[in-house]
Design a protein around this motif. Structure first.
Motif, PDB file in Angstrom:
ATOM      1  N   ARG A  98      28.681   3.178  14.212  1.00 47.87           N
ATOM      2  CA  ARG A  98      29.316   2.540  13.067  1.00 47.87           C
ATOM      3  C   ARG A  98      28.828   1.099  12.979  1.00 47.87           C
ATOM      4  NH1 ARG A  98      33.779   4.060  10.376  1.00 47.87           N
ATOM      5  NH2 ARG A  98      34.543   1.908  10.366  1.00 47.87           N
ATOM      6  N   VAL A  99      28.897   0.536  11.785  1.00 41.23           N
ATOM      7  CA  VAL A  99      28.447  -0.839  11.569  1.00 41.23           C
ATOM      8  C   VAL A  99      29.621  -1.788  11.756  1.00 41.23           C
ATOM      9  CG1 VAL A  99      27.386  -2.455   9.972  1.00 41.23           C
ATOM     10  CG2 VAL A  99      26.682  -0.057   9.957  1.00 41.23           C
ATOM     11  N   LEU A 100      29.559  -2.599  12.800  1.00 44.32           N
ATOM     12  CA  LEU A 100      30.582  -3.629  13.018  1.00 44.32           C
ATOM     13  C   LEU A 100      30.313  -4.868  12.181  1.00 44.32           C
ATOM     14  CD1 LEU A 100      31.216  -3.664  16.885  1.00 44.32           C
ATOM     15  CD2 LEU A 100      32.780  -2.871  15.108  1.00 44.32           C
ATOM     16  N   ALA A 101      29.066  -5.296  12.175  1.00 47.46           N
ATOM     17  CA  ALA A 101      28.664  -6.478  11.402  1.00 47.46           C
ATOM     18  C   ALA A 101      27.365  -6.150  10.678  1.00 47.46           C
ATOM     19  CB  ALA A 101      28.475  -7.684  12.314  1.00 47.46           C
ATOM     20  N   GLY A 102      27.380  -6.273   9.376  1.00 45.89           N
ATOM     21  CA  GLY A 102      26.230  -5.907   8.572  1.00 45.89           C
ATOM     22  C   GLY A 102      25.176  -6.983   8.495  1.00 45.89           C
ATOM     23  N   GLY A 103      24.144  -6.685   7.738  1.00 47.89           N
ATOM     24  CA  GLY A 103      23.041  -7.610   7.567  1.00 47.89           C
ATOM     25  C   GLY A 103      21.752  -6.833   7.389  1.00 47.89           C
ATOM     26  N   LEU A 104      20.651  -7.526   7.483  1.00 49.79           N
ATOM     27  CA  LEU A 104      19.344  -6.921   7.261  1.00 49.79           C
ATOM     28  C   LEU A 104      18.733  -6.482   8.583  1.00 49.79           C
ATOM     29  CD1 LEU A 104      17.436  -6.398   4.820  1.00 49.79           C
ATOM     30  CD2 LEU A 104      16.245  -8.505   5.482  1.00 49.79           C
ATOM     31  N   VAL A 105      18.294  -5.216   8.635  1.00 48.50           N
ATOM     32  CA  VAL A 105      17.542  -4.697   9.778  1.00 48.50           C
ATOM     33  C   VAL A 105      16.112  -4.457   9.321  1.00 48.50           C
ATOM     34  CG1 VAL A 105      17.219  -2.727  11.327  1.00 48.50           C
ATOM     35  CG2 VAL A 105      19.502  -3.631  10.950  1.00 48.50           C
ATOM     36  N   GLN A 106      15.157  -4.886  10.143  1.00 51.19           N
ATOM     37  CA  GLN A 106      13.748  -4.719   9.796  1.00 51.19           C
ATOM     38  C   GLN A 106      12.998  -4.035  10.926  1.00 51.19           C
ATOM     39  OE1 GLN A 106      12.050  -8.186   7.449  1.00 51.19           O
ATOM     40  NE2 GLN A 106      13.602  -9.259   8.630  1.00 51.19           N
ATOM     41  N   ARG A 107      11.951  -3.342  10.551  1.00 46.89           N
ATOM     42  CA  ARG A 107      11.098  -2.728  11.564  1.00 46.89           C
ATOM     43  C   ARG A 107      10.560  -3.817  12.485  1.00 46.89           C
ATOM     44  NH1 ARG A 107       6.528   0.999   9.196  1.00 46.89           N
ATOM     45  NH2 ARG A 107       5.917  -1.011   8.351  1.00 46.89           N
ATOM     46  N   GLY A 108      10.660  -3.587  13.782  1.00 53.92           N
ATOM     47  CA  GLY A 108      10.219  -4.573  14.763  1.00 53.92           C
ATOM     48  C   GLY A 108      11.339  -5.429  15.320  1.00 53.92           C
ATOM     49  N   ASP A 109      12.530  -5.352  14.725  1.00 55.68           N
ATOM     50  CA  ASP A 109      13.667  -6.117  15.248  1.00 55.68           C
ATOM     51  C   ASP A 109      13.967  -5.717  16.688  1.00 55.68           C
ATOM     52  OD1 ASP A 109      14.167  -7.674  13.051  1.00 55.68           O
ATOM     53  OD2 ASP A 109      15.860  -6.493  12.309  1.00 55.68           O
ATOM     54  N   ARG A 110      14.295  -6.709  17.504  1.00 56.79           N
ATOM     55  CA  ARG A 110      14.684  -6.443  18.885  1.00 56.79           C
ATOM     56  C   ARG A 110      16.123  -5.922  18.924  1.00 56.79           C
ATOM     57  NH1 ARG A 110      10.565  -5.489  21.702  1.00 56.79           N
ATOM     58  NH2 ARG A 110      11.962  -5.581  23.514  1.00 56.79           N
ATOM     59  N   VAL A 111      16.393  -5.098  19.931  1.00 56.92           N
ATOM     60  CA  VAL A 111      17.721  -4.517  20.126  1.00 56.92           C
ATOM     61  C   VAL A 111      18.267  -4.988  21.459  1.00 56.92           C
ATOM     62  CG1 VAL A 111      19.066  -2.391  20.278  1.00 56.92           C
ATOM     63  CG2 VAL A 111      17.035  -2.478  18.807  1.00 56.92           C
ATOM     64  N   GLN A 112      19.495  -5.519  21.426  1.00 54.63           N
ATOM     65  CA  GLN A 112      20.162  -5.968  22.648  1.00 54.63           C
ATOM     66  C   GLN A 112      21.442  -5.174  22.861  1.00 54.63           C
ATOM     67  OE1 GLN A 112      20.640 -10.234  21.900  1.00 54.63           O
ATOM     68  NE2 GLN A 112      19.073 -10.638  23.437  1.00 54.63           N
ATOM     69  N   ASP A 113      21.685  -4.814  24.108  1.00 51.57           N
ATOM     70  CA  ASP A 113      22.916  -4.137  24.496  1.00 51.57           C
ATOM     71  C   ASP A 113      23.892  -5.207  24.975  1.00 51.57           C
ATOM     72  OD1 ASP A 113      24.964  -2.667  25.655  1.00 51.57           O
ATOM     73  OD2 ASP A 113      23.621  -1.216  26.594  1.00 51.57           O
ATOM     74  N   LEU A 114      25.021  -5.352  24.245  1.00 53.78           N
ATOM     75  CA  LEU A 114      26.010  -6.381  24.583  1.00 53.78           C
ATOM     76  C   LEU A 114      27.060  -5.865  25.563  1.00 53.78           C
ATOM     77  CD1 LEU A 114      26.640  -7.945  21.046  1.00 53.78           C
ATOM     78  CD2 LEU A 114      24.923  -8.574  22.764  1.00 53.78           C
ATOM     79  N   GLY A 115      26.962  -4.588  25.942  1.00 53.40           N
ATOM     80  CA  GLY A 115      27.931  -4.008  26.866  1.00 53.40           C
ATOM     81  C   GLY A 115      29.038  -3.266  26.140  1.00 53.40           C
ATOM     82  N   VAL A 116      29.939  -2.672  26.911  1.00 53.92           N
ATOM     83  CA  VAL A 116      31.052  -1.911  26.344  1.00 53.92           C
ATOM     84  C   VAL A 116      32.137  -2.881  25.892  1.00 53.92           C
ATOM     85  CG1 VAL A 116      32.809  -0.159  26.785  1.00 53.92           C
ATOM     86  CG2 VAL A 116      30.525   0.105  27.758  1.00 53.92           C
ATOM     87  N   LEU A 117      32.256  -3.046  24.574  1.00 55.70           N
ATOM     88  CA  LEU A 117      33.202  -3.997  23.992  1.00 55.70           C
ATOM     89  C   LEU A 117      34.246  -3.298  23.123  1.00 55.70           C
ATOM     90  CD1 LEU A 117      30.665  -6.761  22.852  1.00 55.70           C
ATOM     91  CD2 LEU A 117      31.942  -6.632  25.006  1.00 55.70           C
ATOM     92  N   GLU A 118      34.047  -2.013  22.838  1.00 53.56           N
ATOM     93  CA  GLU A 118      34.964  -1.256  21.990  1.00 53.56           C
ATOM     94  C   GLU A 118      35.474  -0.033  22.753  1.00 53.56           C
ATOM     95  OE1 GLU A 118      35.861  -2.064  18.842  1.00 53.56           O
ATOM     96  OE2 GLU A 118      34.581  -3.861  18.784  1.00 53.56           O
ATOM     97  N   ALA A 119      36.556   0.557  22.239  1.00 58.25           N
ATOM     98  CA  ALA A 119      37.113   1.749  22.879  1.00 58.25           C
ATOM     99  C   ALA A 119      36.125   2.908  22.769  1.00 58.25           C
ATOM    100  CB  ALA A 119      38.441   2.129  22.221  1.00 58.25           C
ATOM    101  N   PRO A 120      35.815   3.583  23.880  1.00 51.76           N
ATOM    102  CA  PRO A 120      34.909   4.732  23.832  1.00 51.76           C
ATOM    103  C   PRO A 120      35.542   5.905  23.087  1.00 51.76           C
ATOM    104  CG  PRO A 120      35.150   3.882  26.079  1.00 51.76           C
ATOM    105  CD  PRO A 120      36.216   3.252  25.262  1.00 51.76           C
ATOM    106  N   TRP A 121      34.675   6.747  22.529  1.00 55.50           N
ATOM    107  CA  TRP A 121      35.102   7.994  21.891  1.00 55.50           C
ATOM    108  C   TRP A 121      34.542   9.158  22.690  1.00 55.50           C
ATOM    109  CZ3 TRP A 121      36.569   9.553  16.515  1.00 55.50           C
ATOM    110  CH2 TRP A 121      37.466   8.622  15.951  1.00 55.50           C
ATOM    111  N   PRO A 122      35.290  10.272  22.763  1.00 59.45           N
ATOM    112  CA  PRO A 122      34.829  11.409  23.573  1.00 59.45           C
ATOM    113  C   PRO A 122      33.587  12.072  22.988  1.00 59.45           C
ATOM    114  CG  PRO A 122      37.191  11.582  23.056  1.00 59.45           C
ATOM    115  CD  PRO A 122      36.627  10.508  22.185  1.00 59.45           C
ATOM    116  N   GLU A 123      32.761  12.631  23.863  1.00 59.35           N
ATOM    117  CA  GLU A 123      31.617  13.421  23.422  1.00 59.35           C
ATOM    118  C   GLU A 123      32.072  14.793  22.916  1.00 59.35           C
ATOM    119  OE1 GLU A 123      28.575  12.386  23.188  1.00 59.35           O
ATOM    120  OE2 GLU A 123      28.793  10.460  24.220  1.00 59.35           O
ATOM    121  N   ASP A 124      33.089  15.354  23.542  1.00 58.66           N
ATOM    122  CA  ASP A 124      33.580  16.685  23.180  1.00 58.66           C
ATOM    123  C   ASP A 124      34.357  16.613  21.865  1.00 58.66           C
ATOM    124  OD1 ASP A 124      35.179  19.074  22.964  1.00 58.66           O
ATOM    125  OD2 ASP A 124      34.921  19.398  25.108  1.00 58.66           O
TER     126      ASP A 124
END
Length: 223
Positions: free
Chosen positions: A125-151
């Motif tokens: 889901r989108v928490l904060a919108g904006g422009l995404v472009q090809r080549g943009d770097r991706v950073q993992d900020l860690g677990v900050l939201e409640a997890p949802w089950p896989e099942d």
């Protein structure tokens, strides 16, 4: 917040009613999804799909076979629900759960759904919108939201737990909020019965004559 750099966006696809549109950039909308994409939905956990270029290479798949929105150069099967990714300077995604490798993928390659397992991609889901472009770097900020089950069965129970007292939810809306196909609605009566008495009568068919307030899921993803 400083995150861990895990890779980059290598391709972007907007899914429209007319088909797949390759793009160099896409605008993401807070709480909704990708602007112009058929899956943009404020009440869905499946606003966009991230897939790995590694899966395409490993299984020799044709372009768009996994029907992703963002193709990335890292293994999406290592991502966890509840983690937040930052893409570029402003976009933040809440990771929801791994996308089920459904039987439709077998059209691309015999037995592909079984071979892929958890490598179909990660839904977000989108928490904060904006422009995404090809080549943009991706950073993992860690677990900050409640997890949802896989099942998916546990997701159904989780949504039912959120139904306000005195309200009910229609089966089709329950499927939407839990991120499953409407065809699963046929299994809901038996599943809900198996969950126990406190879940009884929380979900109803659209044609039900119940006069109780029908909850649409407002506020579910802010919990």
């Amino acid at each position: 917040m400083q995150g861990r750099d895990i890779g980059q966006v290598t391709a972007l696809t907007i899914r429209t009613a007319a088909g797949s549109l390759n793009a160099d950039r896409a605008r993401l909308i807070d709480g909704a999804g990708i602007d112009g994409d058929v899956h943009a939905d404020p009440l869905s956990p499946r606003q966009l799909l991230l897939a790995s270029a590694q899966a395409y290479d490993q299984f020799s798949l044709p372009p768009h076979a996994l029907r992703e929105n963002l193709l990335v150069d890292f293994d999406t099967s290592t991502l966890v629900s509840g983690a937040v990714l930052r893409i570029g300077g402003e976009v933040r995604l809440r990771l929801m759960f791994q996308c089920e490798a459904c039987g439709q993928l077998d059209i691309q390659q015999s037995g592909l759904s079984r071979k892929l397992g958890t490598r179909r991609g990660m839904l977000a889901r989108v928490l904060a919108g904006g422009l995404v472009q090809r080549g943009d770097r991706v950073q993992d900020l860690g677990v900050l939201e409640a997890p949802w089950p896989e099942d998916w069965r546990r997701r159904i129970a989780q949504v039912l737990d959120a139904v306000p007292p005195g309200a009910v939810i229609e089966y089709k809306q329950l499927a939407r909020l839990a991120g499953v196909q409407p065809s699963y609605c046929r299994a809901f009566p038996r599943l809900i019965d198996s969950l126990g008495e406190r879940y009884a009568a929380k979900a109803i068919a659209a044609r039900s004559a119940s006069m109780r307030h029908r909850w649409n899921g407002e506020g579910l993803f802010e919990r």
